[in-house]
Structures are given as C-alpha cells and as structure tokens.
Write a protein that holds these residues in place. Structure first.
Motif, mmCIF file in Angstrom:
data_model
loop_
_atom_site.group_PDB
_atom_site.id
_atom_site.type_symbol
_atom_site.label_atom_id
_atom_site.label_comp_id
_atom_site.label_asym_id
_atom_site.label_seq_id
_atom_site.Cartn_x
_atom_site.Cartn_y
_atom_site.Cartn_z
ATOM 1 N N TYR A 236 0.862 -1.189 0.000
ATOM 2 C CA TYR A 236 0.000 0.000 0.000
ATOM 3 C C TYR A 236 0.894 1.233 0.000
ATOM 4 C CZ TYR A 236 1.090 -1.132 4.844
ATOM 5 O OH TYR A 236 1.753 -1.503 5.982
ATOM 6 N N SER A 237 0.332 2.385 -0.144
ATOM 7 C CA SER A 237 1.113 3.612 -0.241
ATOM 8 C C SER A 237 1.905 3.849 1.051
ATOM 9 C CB SER A 237 0.190 4.806 -0.498
ATOM 10 O OG SER A 237 0.940 6.002 -0.609
ATOM 11 N N GLY A 238 3.218 3.982 0.904
ATOM 12 C CA GLY A 238 4.063 4.309 2.048
ATOM 13 C C GLY A 238 4.537 3.140 2.872
ATOM 14 N N GLY A 239 4.218 1.907 2.448
ATOM 15 C CA GLY A 239 4.685 0.781 3.250
ATOM 16 C C GLY A 239 4.141 -0.553 2.778
ATOM 17 N N TYR A 240 4.250 -1.553 3.627
ATOM 18 C CA TYR A 240 3.737 -2.890 3.335
ATOM 19 C C TYR A 240 3.550 -3.617 4.664
ATOM 20 C CZ TYR A 240 8.666 -4.136 3.948
ATOM 21 O OH TYR A 240 9.936 -4.276 4.436
ATOM 22 N N GLY A 241 2.777 -4.703 4.625
ATOM 23 C CA GLY A 241 2.531 -5.482 5.834
ATOM 24 C C GLY A 241 2.362 -6.944 5.500
ATOM 25 N N GLY A 242 2.304 -7.774 6.530
ATOM 26 C CA GLY A 242 2.137 -9.200 6.310
ATOM 27 C C GLY A 242 1.372 -9.852 7.439
ATOM 28 N N CYS A 243 0.741 -10.973 7.116
ATOM 29 C CA CYS A 243 -0.038 -11.703 8.117
ATOM 30 C C CYS A 243 0.102 -13.203 7.866
ATOM 31 C CB CYS A 243 -1.507 -11.287 8.065
ATOM 32 S SG CYS A 243 -2.517 -11.936 9.418
ATOM 33 N N ASN A 244 0.353 -13.955 8.917
ATOM 34 C CA ASN A 244 0.363 -15.415 8.819
ATOM 35 C C ASN A 244 -0.027 -16.016 10.165
ATOM 36 O OD1 ASN A 244 3.620 -14.654 8.972
ATOM 37 N ND2 ASN A 244 3.028 -16.273 10.398
ATOM 38 N N ARG A 245 -0.470 -17.254 10.103
ATOM 39 C CA ARG A 245 -0.895 -17.931 11.320
ATOM 40 C C ARG A 245 0.325 -18.411 12.111
ATOM 41 N NH1 ARG A 245 -5.941 -22.119 11.978
ATOM 42 N NH2 ARG A 245 -5.430 -22.894 14.068
ATOM 43 N N VAL A 246 0.228 -18.328 13.449
ATOM 44 C CA VAL A 246 1.254 -18.867 14.336
ATOM 45 C C VAL A 246 0.602 -19.946 15.205
ATOM 46 C CG1 VAL A 246 2.798 -16.871 14.272
ATOM 47 C CG2 VAL A 246 0.893 -16.873 15.899
ATOM 48 N N GLU A 247 1.005 -20.082 16.455
ATOM 49 C CA GLU A 247 0.414 -21.099 17.314
ATOM 50 C C GLU A 247 -0.875 -20.602 17.974
ATOM 51 O OE1 GLU A 247 3.289 -18.844 20.032
ATOM 52 O OE2 GLU A 247 3.162 -19.448 17.931
ATOM 53 N N ASP A 248 -1.612 -21.527 18.594
ATOM 54 C CA ASP A 248 -2.819 -21.209 19.378
ATOM 55 C C ASP A 248 -3.900 -20.502 18.558
ATOM 56 O OD1 ASP A 248 -1.578 -22.308 21.623
ATOM 57 O OD2 ASP A 248 -0.678 -20.386 22.184
ATOM 58 N N ALA A 249 -4.001 -20.831 17.263
ATOM 59 C CA ALA A 249 -5.014 -20.250 16.373
ATOM 60 C C ALA A 249 -4.922 -18.730 16.302
ATOM 61 C CB ALA A 249 -6.420 -20.676 16.810
ATOM 62 N N LEU A 250 -3.729 -18.196 16.525
ATOM 63 C CA LEU A 250 -3.500 -16.757 16.426
ATOM 64 C C LEU A 250 -2.850 -16.433 15.082
ATOM 65 C CD1 LEU A 250 -2.074 -16.031 20.000
ATOM 66 C CD2 LEU A 250 -4.314 -15.322 19.125
ATOM 67 N N TYR A 251 -3.029 -15.187 14.658
ATOM 68 C CA TYR A 251 -2.434 -14.700 13.418
ATOM 69 C C TYR A 251 -1.564 -13.487 13.736
ATOM 70 C CZ TYR A 251 -5.848 -17.636 11.031
ATOM 71 O OH TYR A 251 -6.595 -18.705 10.592
ATOM 72 N N ASN A 252 -0.332 -13.548 13.286
ATOM 73 C CA ASN A 252 0.564 -12.415 13.492
ATOM 74 C C ASN A 252 0.357 -11.393 12.368
ATOM 75 O OD1 ASN A 252 3.088 -11.166 14.764
ATOM 76 N ND2 ASN A 252 3.656 -11.310 12.616
ATOM 77 N N LEU A 253 0.053 -10.167 12.734
ATOM 78 C CA LEU A 253 -0.047 -9.064 11.780
ATOM 79 C C LEU A 253 1.072 -8.084 12.089
ATOM 80 C CD1 LEU A 253 -1.421 -7.356 9.565
ATOM 81 C CD2 LEU A 253 -2.821 -6.334 11.382
#
Length: 394
Positions: free
Chosen positions: A209-226
């Motif tokens: 996106y304008s001015g940056g970038y990000g990422g998301c993936n699943r980790v343990e305990d049904a959590l998602y790291n953003l």
C-alpha cells in the motif's frame, strides 16, 4: 560496583542472533555470558515467519523438537498482493528441499526455546539486566557495565564483546551517544496478534500500500501475526493509533481488507521506529563486534530476517572458534568475520535494497507482481536472490 566477573565472550541481547551465538560458543568450550534486558517469554515485534533454511540451524542448536512441540503453523507459500488484490506466490520449498515448509511461530516461543538451550549449554544468562555502559581501556572495549532489575550495578570483563541488541544497537550507541545526532525515523512498524483472520490456508500474505507494506500469517494457538510498516508522517496524522493505521492505510490493499474484515485484535499492539535498512558497522571498536539486526537490518518482506540472525551468529561463532583459541588477537577474528559476512550477505542486501523501492511504490509493486506472474522460473530466481550469496545457485 558490587562484583567483577570474567568471561571469554560477553553477548548483549538474547534474540535469535545472540542466543544462537552463545550456544555455539559454549558448545565449543568458551565461557559465555548472555545479557538480556527482558524476562522471557516476552512478545517481540517481528513478522514471525521462520524460513525453511532456519530449520537446519535449529537442528544444529538442539532446539528443533522444542519448537515443533510449541505448535507453530506450516507455511507452504508467501503470496504478495498489490493494492488491487492481484497476487503472486512464492513457494517455501524454493528455499529448502522439495516439500519443505516455512514455520509460523511467535518470537515469545522461539526465543524462549533458544534461551533455555543456552542455559543447558552452560551459558551464564543474566536476564532483566541492561547494559549501562562500556568498559574501555585505551579505546578497546574490555567489558560491560550492567545493571539488574534491583538497580544493582556490576562489571563483567571479556576478551570479546558482542552487540546482539537488534536495530537499537545499544552497545554501539554507548560509543557514539555523546556526539551522534539521532535522526528522526521515517517509518514505524506495528505488530499484534489477531483471531479469526481469513488468511489463505498455509500461506503468509504480504500486502503493498502507499508508504509501506505489511504481512499476516498464522502462528500457534489459532493466532495470526499481523506486522506492518507505515510512514511516520501518516502515522502521526492518525494520532499514532495502530488500529486507525491498520484500517485507513493497510486496508487500502483490497486483499488485506478482505483477509482481516472480521479479525479481532487479541493482544496489545507493539510499535517501534525504523531508522535504517541495510548493513551497519560490523566492528565499531576494538573488542566489540555486531551480529544479527545490529549488524544489518534486512527488509521484512523478504522473510529472511530470522535467517540472517542465525547465519550471522554461525559465521561469527566460526570466526571466533577458528582464531580465538590460537591467540587472543581481536584483529584476526574481526578480519575473518568481516570477510565471511560480506561474502554471505552483501549481494542479498543489495538485491533487497532494490526490491524495497518496488515494495514502497504501489504502482511499481503491482507492475512487478504482474511481471513475475508470467514466469515461475524468474520468480524463483528473484526470490532466491534475497537469500543466497553470489556463489550459490540462484
């Protein structure tokens, strides 16, 4: 000062670079002290994407079984999305053997397992302890002044001192704090854990996106790291509110908005300024060497930050083991480390620097994504160039 302690090596920072280096050196017979400001486990701002190459390091370090038991998520691919939702996939197995996967696992779990292994290996671990200054003798760093949670001050003396404190470069800053003028960071990174995100199964999603970038993936305990990066200027306009930045900037990417439309923030936000990318000074003073993010900060979208930390720790451990036992000539260790580090990382850091321009420009990013979609072989070569040295097959 209450006490004095003597070690072969002092390491500040118990992240993956510091802990892995400590384990390797202790296993080689060196007396090592590992100094960490926090109490583990603790949350850490990170993409929490462990590339397949890291698993070989974990096996060597003796932590693989513990990491598997921690319950991370196998990640088969990384998908890069332009603002309009067009995506291109990079397979995890391109960085390992056929069928190998990356791992989504929190830094709280990973760093704890490494620190526990360091203790088992004979490393003296001083947690909840900060470095308050350097001990200098004729401009050579010969030890560290440290302070524990009770404000008790101690001096530790070492033949060699290592800054593994990450982007903050805490030890190096003690050398320059009187003269250096700190520049305002142009970027800010944010991180949290989510529940109920709609991420592609087995994938890490990257959003431009304008001015940056990000990422998301699943980790343990049904959590998602953003984890995402935004300009400091835009962040300030939005009151430095992470959720506003997420919804008003990150969600301008169509796929990001869709993947997290019903997600719930499950943990407190973390935020840090990003002042630099690329390589820093490897040997800022006699008696002091940098490793991991303190040596070089590689672009997060490459998914190779953890790998750089583990590889640089192994390179430094090798330089110390080969040269330090014969004599205590710091210059030999520094020369060997600098040479091997450059051979391993300079090319990939240049490649990442070029790709960064595309990542921060939505139009250029979408053009690059559309181009890479046309040919998997080119896509594979570009992806591997962010990992391997010039001598490697890319």
């Amino acid at each position: 000062m209450n006490t004095e302690r003597f070690y072969d090596i002092s390491i500040a920072g118990a992240g993956p670079a510091g802990s892995s280096l400590a384990i390797r050196l202790a296993n080689a017979g060196f007396s090592v002290v590992l100094i960490e400001q926090k109490k583990f486990p603790r949350e850490k701002l990170c993409g929490e994407f462990i590339s397949p190459e890291c698993l070989a390091h974990f096996k060597e370090l003796g932590v693989m079984n513990g990491l598997i038991k921690a319950g991370g998520t196998d990640l088969h691919e990384t998908i890069f999305f332009g603002r309009n939702g067009t995506g291109v996939a990079v397979k995890s197995e391109w960085f390992g053997n056929f069928g190998s996967t990356a791992l989504g696992l929190s830094r709280a779990e990973m760093d704890l397992k490494l620190l526990e292994r360091a203790k088992i290996s004979g490393v003296t671990v001083l947690d909840e302890t900060s470095v308050s200054g350097l001990i200098l003798e004729r401009e050579r760093v010969v030890g560290l002044k440290i302070k524990d949670k009770h404000q008790t001050q101690t001096e530790v003396f070492s033949k060699l001192n290592v800054d593994a404190t990450g982007r903050s470069r805490s030890l190096v800053r003690h050398l320059t704090k009187k003269t250096a003028r700190k520049e305002a960071a142009e970027l800010v990174a944010f991180k949290t854990h989510l529940r109920d995100a709609k991420i592609t199964t087995g994938a890490c999603e990257i959003y431009v996106y304008s001015g940056g970038y990000g990422g998301c993936n699943r980790v343990e305990d049904a959590l998602y790291n953003l984890c995402f990066i935004a300009s400091a200027k835009d962040t300030k306009k939005l009151g430095s509110d992470p959720e506003r930045v997420m919804r008003e900037i990150v969600f301008t990417n169509k796929q990001a908005a869709e993947s997290m439309s019903s997600a719930i923030v499950a943990k407190p936000w973390l935020a840090v300024p990003i002042e630099r990318f690329g390589r820093g000074e490897l040997v800022p003073a006699e008696g002091l060497i940098t490793v991991g993010d303190a040596a070089a900060f590689i672009d997060p979208f490459t998914g190779s930050g953890m790998l750089l930390a583990l590889e640089s720790g192994k390179i430094l451990a090798s330089a110390i083991t080969k040269r330090f036992k014969k004599d205590t000539c710091f210059a030999d260790v520094a020369k060997g480390y600098t040479r091997d580090y450059s051979a391993s990382f300079d090319r990939r850091l240049r490649v990442c620097s070029m790709l960064r321009y595309a990542a921060f420009s939505p139009i250029l990013a979408e053009t690059t994504i559309n181009f890479l979609k046309l040919n998997e072989n080119i896509r594979r070569r570009v992806a591997r160039a962010t990992r391997f040295s010039a001598q490697s097959d890319v």
